[in-house]
Structure formats: C-alpha cells, structure tokens
Design a protein around this motif. Structure first.
Motif, short mmCIF file in Angstrom:
data_model
loop_
_atom_site.label_atom_id
_atom_site.label_comp_id
_atom_site.label_asym_id
_atom_site.label_seq_id
_atom_site.Cartn_x
_atom_site.Cartn_y
_atom_site.Cartn_z
N LYS A 39 -45.64 -38.44 -9.03
CA LYS A 39 -45.80 -39.72 -8.34
C LYS A 39 -44.78 -40.71 -8.89
N PRO A 40 -44.50 -41.82 -8.16
CA PRO A 40 -43.56 -42.80 -8.68
C PRO A 40 -43.96 -43.26 -10.09
N GLY A 41 -42.99 -43.26 -10.97
CA GLY A 41 -43.22 -43.68 -12.35
C GLY A 41 -43.66 -42.57 -13.27
N GLU A 42 -44.06 -41.42 -12.71
CA GLU A 42 -44.49 -40.31 -13.56
C GLU A 42 -43.29 -39.51 -14.07
N GLU A 43 -43.51 -38.84 -15.22
CA GLU A 43 -42.44 -38.08 -15.85
C GLU A 43 -42.94 -36.68 -16.21
N TRP A 44 -42.08 -35.71 -16.02
CA TRP A 44 -42.34 -34.33 -16.44
C TRP A 44 -41.40 -33.99 -17.58
N LYS A 45 -41.88 -33.17 -18.50
CA LYS A 45 -41.06 -32.75 -19.63
C LYS A 45 -41.11 -31.23 -19.77
N LEU A 75 -33.12 -27.28 -25.79
CA LEU A 75 -32.89 -28.09 -24.60
C LEU A 75 -34.21 -28.74 -24.20
N THR A 76 -34.18 -30.05 -24.02
CA THR A 76 -35.36 -30.80 -23.59
C THR A 76 -35.00 -31.60 -22.35
N SER A 77 -35.77 -31.41 -21.30
CA SER A 77 -35.53 -32.14 -20.05
C SER A 77 -36.69 -33.07 -19.74
N ARG A 78 -36.36 -34.26 -19.28
CA ARG A 78 -37.36 -35.22 -18.81
C ARG A 78 -36.93 -35.68 -17.42
N ILE A 79 -37.83 -35.51 -16.47
CA ILE A 79 -37.53 -35.89 -15.09
C ILE A 79 -38.54 -36.93 -14.65
N ARG A 123 -35.41 -40.70 -5.30
CA ARG A 123 -34.70 -41.29 -6.43
C ARG A 123 -35.35 -40.79 -7.72
N TYR A 124 -34.50 -40.46 -8.68
CA TYR A 124 -35.00 -39.82 -9.90
C TYR A 124 -34.07 -40.11 -11.07
N GLU A 125 -34.55 -39.85 -12.25
CA GLU A 125 -33.74 -39.78 -13.46
C GLU A 125 -34.02 -38.43 -14.10
N CYS A 126 -32.97 -37.67 -14.33
CA CYS A 126 -33.09 -36.37 -14.98
C CYS A 126 -32.35 -36.45 -16.31
N ARG A 127 -33.10 -36.41 -17.40
CA ARG A 127 -32.50 -36.51 -18.74
C ARG A 127 -32.50 -35.15 -19.41
N LEU A 128 -31.46 -34.91 -20.18
CA LEU A 128 -31.32 -33.65 -20.91
C LEU A 128 -30.83 -33.93 -22.32
N ARG A 129 -31.57 -33.43 -23.31
CA ARG A 129 -31.06 -33.45 -24.67
C ARG A 129 -30.75 -32.01 -25.07
#
Length: 314
Positions: free
Chosen positions: A282-288, A146-150, A129-135
């Motif tokens: 890891k769960p709760g961690e985010e990459w940019k 383009l900025t991505s946060r996963i 399960r994930y959230e992949c955000r893109l601006r």
C-alpha cells in the motif's frame, strides 16, 4: 573520510560505465555497476572469482549484463506484462546519499547504497511510483550481502504488486560435479513444463540436462557444493521464500548471443526470489529482502556452520 577509500572506490569500468569496487582488508572484493545496480564480481581473499560472468557479456546499456547478480524487479521471469525480469536490471541506478538507517551492530565498512526511482517514461509501462533501495556489503570474512528495500510512493492511493529476485550466477568448476542441498522434498514449478507443479524426489539436486525450476517455500539456508573445487556456497535469505534453479545446458547456451557455447558447464543460477505469492504494498509501505552468500571449504556439513556466520535476520 580517508578510510573510506580503502574499502570503497568509485571508478569507471568496461566501456566507461560507472562502477563501485568494494574491498576488505583480507583481500576479498566485489564490483557493482550502477547500470542495473548489478554485482558483476565477487572474489575471495585468494582473488578467486566466485560469480560467473559470461565472456560474451555486453556492457551496453540498457541491455542487462549476462552474469553476476541481476536485480529482478518488479517482475521475475515472463509472468506478467513487462519485459523478462522487469526493468530494474536495465536502468541506471544512483548512489544513495541518504540511505535509511541500518542496524548499528553491522561492522561492514565496505558497502555501497544505491537507489532507483520511477521515471516518467517508465510510468507509461508500469503506472506506479516507488523507491527501490539496494545495499551491497562485503563482510570482514568476505561474505557478500545484498539488502533491498522497496517502498510504494504512489500519491494516488493505489497499491502495487510485484515479484522480486536476486538472479545469481555462481561460478562452478564442472556442473556435472555440483549438487544443491536444502531443496529436497519441496514442491516446485517446472518452467520447462508450463509451470506444472511437482514435488522434488530423492537426495540433493544434481545436473545432467537443462533445468529451470522454481522451488517453493524454501528454507532460509541453501548450499551449493562444488566437489571439484572443494568449495561450498551457502545462501542465507530473508523475505525471499522461493528459490529458482537454472542452467540452460548446451542447446539454449548456443542460442544466446551473450553466452559462450560451453559456458553452461561452468555456471549455475540459484536465485533467491519471491515469485509464487507476489508482494502487495500500500502507499507508504515498505518491503525488505535480504541475501547473504558465503564461500566455505567443502568440509562443510549441512547444519554445521560456524555459529559466528549464522544469518542475522535483523
């Protein structure tokens, strides 16, 4: 807010697909399709198209659109168990109504925030399960960002691993008159030779045959010089250590149904990526990860950019 309509327009595109048009006062623009979260157009203030989009591109979900900037997640290429370049470019993204805060000093008014979350169907092939955000943002000077946060949203305590890329098709006048600066003397994996590792020799890259190379530990700035059009594309990237250079050349071009036989002459993919060392969350961690591309006159010399345009890492 009335001013938003000047810069951001939500409308229908090819085949009635939802898209967002970003515009800046000086005339530059970009188009983003919700299918694939894909940028399909980027034009400068003279309305010149800067991205390559195949004349045979199909706008038929879930097929990816051939050209523009494809979001490759959670897998780039074919190294892994998923379909080539992962599933993000084949999924329908949503407009993100509640994006995380961005630096307050950004002056961009032409931007859109998109989000892609796991689906129950997808969990069967990639059990996370994930959230992949893109601006996607268009700067006042026409630069495209383009900025991505996963984020790992697993509830079972499990980490996940992924690779990522902004698979970018640049429009060039004549591939034989193009060179790429910034990748000299670097190690690369040659996908045409079973990912064997080599070291780049000589000066800037030039093109006279098929190329498919993954350059490793690349600098944050890479330049693509289109001599015939006297234009230089400058890529600045953060969180994306690798760069993939690809042109299919004539034989593979003819083998692709959604690509014109001679279109290889007018495009070059230089893709900011994280391929060699996959990202672990890891769960709760985010990459940019972040990519900024600009088009400047070819009087540009390496390392001598307008200081106001220098890549901001925040």
């Amino acid at each position: 807010m009335a001013s938003e309509n000047v810069y951001v327009e939500h409308c229908k595109g090819v085949n009635g697909l939802d898209k967002v048009i970003l515009r800046e006062i000086r005339g530059s623009s970009a188009e983003v399709y919700l299918d694939g979260g894909q940028v399909t157009s980027w034009k400068n203030e003279f309305r010149e198209q800067l991205l390559f989009l195949s004349s045979k591109a199909t706008f038929k979900p879930p097929n990816a659109i051939r050209g523009g900037i494809q979001i490759c997640f959670p897998q780039f290429g074919t190294i892994g168990s998923l379909e080539q370049h992962g599933f993000a470019r084949n999924r329908l993204w949503s407009v993100d109504r509640d994006p995380p805060p961005f630096p307050a000093n950004t002056s961009h008014r032409a931007f859109v925030d998109l989000i892609l979350r796991h689906s129950e169907e997808e969990v069967k092939i990639w059990p996370h399960r994930y959230e992949c955000r893109l601006r996607v943002a268009l700067g006042p000077g026409g630069d495209l960002m383009l900025t991505s946060r996963i984020r790992n949203t697993n509830t079972d305590g499990k980490s996940f691993t992924f690779t990522f890329a902004y698979h970018t098709y640049f429009s060039v006048t004549d591939i034989s008159e193009v060179r790429v600066e910034g990748l000299e003397t670097l190690d690369y994996l040659d996908n045409l030779k079973n990912r064997e590792r080599f070291t780049e020799q000589g000066d800037a890259l030039t093109f006279e045959s098929e190329v498919d190379k993954v350059y490793l530990s690349t600098p944050t700035k890479i330049a693509i010089l289109d001599h015939e059009r006297k234009r230089t594309f400058v890529l600045r990237k953060d969180g994306l250590p690798d760069a993939v250079v690809w042109n299919p050349w004539d034989k593979k071009a003819k083998a692709m149904a959604d690509f014109g036989d001679d279109e290889y002459k007018h495009m070059l993919c230089v893709t900011a990526a994280c391929v060699e060392n996959p990202i672990i969350l890891k769960p709760g961690e985010e990459w940019k990860g972040r990519l900024e591309i600009s088009a400047v006159p070819s009087s540009y010399c390496s390392g001598q950019l307008d200081p106001r345009r220098i890549f901001r890492s925040n």
